[in-house]
Design a protein around this motif. Structure first.
Motif, PDB file in Angstrom:
ATOM      1  N   GLN A  47       4.395   3.648 -10.584  1.00 22.80           N
ATOM      2  CA  GLN A  47       3.823   4.180  -9.353  1.00 22.80           C
ATOM      3  C   GLN A  47       2.306   4.011  -9.352  1.00 22.80           C
ATOM      4  O   GLN A  47       1.728   3.540  -8.366  1.00 22.80           O
ATOM      5  CB  GLN A  47       4.175   5.657  -9.194  1.00 22.80           C
ATOM      6  N   ASN A  48       1.661   4.357 -10.438  1.00 22.58           N
ATOM      7  CA  ASN A  48       0.209   4.192 -10.530  1.00 22.58           C
ATOM      8  C   ASN A  48      -0.198   2.729 -10.405  1.00 22.58           C
ATOM      9  O   ASN A  48      -1.165   2.392  -9.719  1.00 22.58           O
ATOM     10  CB  ASN A  48      -0.316   4.765 -11.847  1.00 22.58           C
ATOM     11  N   GLN A  49       0.546   1.856 -11.073  1.00 27.94           N
ATOM     12  CA  GLN A  49       0.208   0.436 -11.039  1.00 27.94           C
ATOM     13  C   GLN A  49       0.460  -0.146  -9.643  1.00 27.94           C
ATOM     14  O   GLN A  49      -0.329  -0.963  -9.164  1.00 27.94           O
ATOM     15  CB  GLN A  49       1.013  -0.321 -12.091  1.00 27.94           C
ATOM     16  N   LEU A  50       1.535   0.276  -8.990  1.00 29.19           N
ATOM     17  CA  LEU A  50       1.809  -0.222  -7.644  1.00 29.19           C
ATOM     18  C   LEU A  50       0.732   0.239  -6.661  1.00 29.19           C
ATOM     19  O   LEU A  50       0.294  -0.538  -5.804  1.00 29.19           O
ATOM     20  CB  LEU A  50       3.188   0.246  -7.178  1.00 29.19           C
ATOM     21  N   GLN A  51       0.300   1.482  -6.773  1.00 30.42           N
ATOM     22  CA  GLN A  51      -0.757   1.974  -5.890  1.00 30.42           C
ATOM     23  C   GLN A  51      -2.060   1.200  -6.103  1.00 30.42           C
ATOM     24  O   GLN A  51      -2.739   0.823  -5.140  1.00 30.42           O
ATOM     25  CB  GLN A  51      -0.996   3.469  -6.120  1.00 30.42           C
ATOM     26  N   THR A  52      -2.384   0.942  -7.361  1.00 32.68           N
ATOM     27  CA  THR A  52      -3.593   0.161  -7.660  1.00 32.68           C
ATOM     28  C   THR A  52      -3.470  -1.252  -7.102  1.00 32.68           C
ATOM     29  O   THR A  52      -4.420  -1.784  -6.502  1.00 32.68           O
ATOM     30  CB  THR A  52      -3.829   0.111  -9.182  1.00 32.68           C
ATOM     31  N   GLY A  53      -2.309  -1.867  -7.287  1.00 32.33           N
ATOM     32  CA  GLY A  53      -2.088  -3.222  -6.780  1.00 32.33           C
ATOM     33  C   GLY A  53      -2.192  -3.296  -5.270  1.00 32.33           C
ATOM     34  O   GLY A  53      -2.789  -4.226  -4.720  1.00 32.33           O
ATOM     35  N   VAL A 105      -0.785  -9.821  -8.254  1.00 36.13           N
ATOM     36  CA  VAL A 105      -0.322  -9.903  -9.653  1.00 36.13           C
ATOM     37  C   VAL A 105      -0.110  -8.499 -10.215  1.00 36.13           C
ATOM     38  O   VAL A 105       0.886  -8.236 -10.903  1.00 36.13           O
ATOM     39  CB  VAL A 105      -1.325 -10.716 -10.508  1.00 36.13           C
ATOM     40  N   ILE A 106      -1.015  -7.584  -9.910  1.00 36.12           N
ATOM     41  CA  ILE A 106      -0.855  -6.189 -10.361  1.00 36.12           C
ATOM     42  C   ILE A 106       0.416  -5.587  -9.772  1.00 36.12           C
ATOM     43  O   ILE A 106       1.158  -4.875 -10.456  1.00 36.12           O
ATOM     44  CB  ILE A 106      -2.096  -5.353  -9.985  1.00 36.12           C
ATOM     45  N   LEU A 107       0.686  -5.893  -8.505  1.00 34.13           N
ATOM     46  CA  LEU A 107       1.923  -5.415  -7.875  1.00 34.13           C
ATOM     47  C   LEU A 107       3.165  -5.946  -8.586  1.00 34.13           C
ATOM     48  O   LEU A 107       4.120  -5.211  -8.853  1.00 34.13           O
ATOM     49  CB  LEU A 107       1.965  -5.833  -6.405  1.00 34.13           C
ATOM     50  N   PHE A 108       3.163  -7.241  -8.897  1.00 31.04           N
ATOM     51  CA  PHE A 108       4.315  -7.828  -9.590  1.00 31.04           C
ATOM     52  C   PHE A 108       4.535  -7.175 -10.953  1.00 31.04           C
ATOM     53  O   PHE A 108       5.671  -6.916 -11.353  1.00 31.04           O
ATOM     54  CB  PHE A 108       4.153  -9.345  -9.753  1.00 31.04           C
ATOM     55  N   LYS A 109       3.463  -6.903 -11.671  1.00 29.04           N
ATOM     56  CA  LYS A 109       3.602  -6.239 -12.972  1.00 29.04           C
ATOM     57  C   LYS A 109       4.159  -4.829 -12.805  1.00 29.04           C
ATOM     58  O   LYS A 109       4.940  -4.362 -13.625  1.00 29.04           O
ATOM     59  CB  LYS A 109       2.251  -6.198 -13.694  1.00 29.04           C
ATOM     60  N   GLY A 110       3.767  -4.148 -11.734  1.00 31.23           N
ATOM     61  CA  GLY A 110       4.310  -2.818 -11.460  1.00 31.23           C
ATOM     62  C   GLY A 110       5.800  -2.861 -11.175  1.00 31.23           C
ATOM     63  O   GLY A 110       6.558  -1.997 -11.618  1.00 31.23           O
ATOM     64  N   PHE A 111       6.231  -3.874 -10.424  1.00 34.38           N
ATOM     65  CA  PHE A 111       7.656  -4.004 -10.138  1.00 34.38           C
ATOM     66  C   PHE A 111       8.457  -4.346 -11.390  1.00 34.38           C
ATOM     67  O   PHE A 111       9.618  -3.961 -11.522  1.00 34.38           O
ATOM     68  CB  PHE A 111       7.902  -5.044  -9.046  1.00 34.38           C
ATOM     69  N   LYS A 112       7.847  -5.067 -12.317  1.00 35.76           N
ATOM     70  CA  LYS A 112       8.543  -5.375 -13.568  1.00 35.76           C
ATOM     71  C   LYS A 112       8.783  -4.115 -14.386  1.00 35.76           C
ATOM     72  O   LYS A 112       9.765  -4.016 -15.106  1.00 35.76           O
ATOM     73  CB  LYS A 112       7.747  -6.391 -14.390  1.00 35.76           C
TER      74      LYS A 112
END
Length: 119
Positions: free
Chosen positions: A53-59, A100-107
């Motif tokens: 969630q944190n990574q997706l928000q940042t992305g 790219v940050i979004l993709f890492k969050g989804f992973k």
């Protein structure tokens, strides 16, 4: 003779009860171990979701900022071409980094298929 019969009967019943108690104890230990394992798995999933969630928000924030700068750069191409071109490149690169940050969050969310349980 009656006394011997009652003593024998009592000893048979007590041994059956001891065997039943030991089976219940083994079953209880197995159940307790399974509950602890499920609790740990639930904690891991909750932790992964929180981090994702944190990574997706940042992305989303970085990508939105980057593509906004790209749009502003496109608007400035007519009046200030040098600044507009620079903003296009910087905004595009920032948008790609956000994606790219979004993709890492989804992973992090997709943990893969569950492992089969041995039952």
């Amino acid at each position: 003779m009656r006394t011997v019969f009652f003593v024998l009967l009592f000893s048979v019943f007590s041994s059956i009860e001891l065997v039943a108690q030991s089976k219940d104890q083994v079953s209880y230990d197995s159940l307790k171990r399974e509950i602890i394992q499920l609790d740990q798995e639930l904690y891991d999933v909750q932790l992964n979701l929180h981090q994702a969630q944190n990574q997706l928000q940042t992305g989303i924030l970085v990508a939105t900022l980057g593509y906004t700068v790209t749009i502003i750069g496109g608007q400035l191409l007519g009046t200030k071409p040098e600044l507009g071109e620079t903003l296009l490149y910087v905004g595009g690169a920032t948008g790609i980094v956000g994606t790219v940050i979004l993709f890492k969050g989804f992973k992090k969310i997709s943990l893969g298929p569950p492992l089969p349980r041995n039952r």
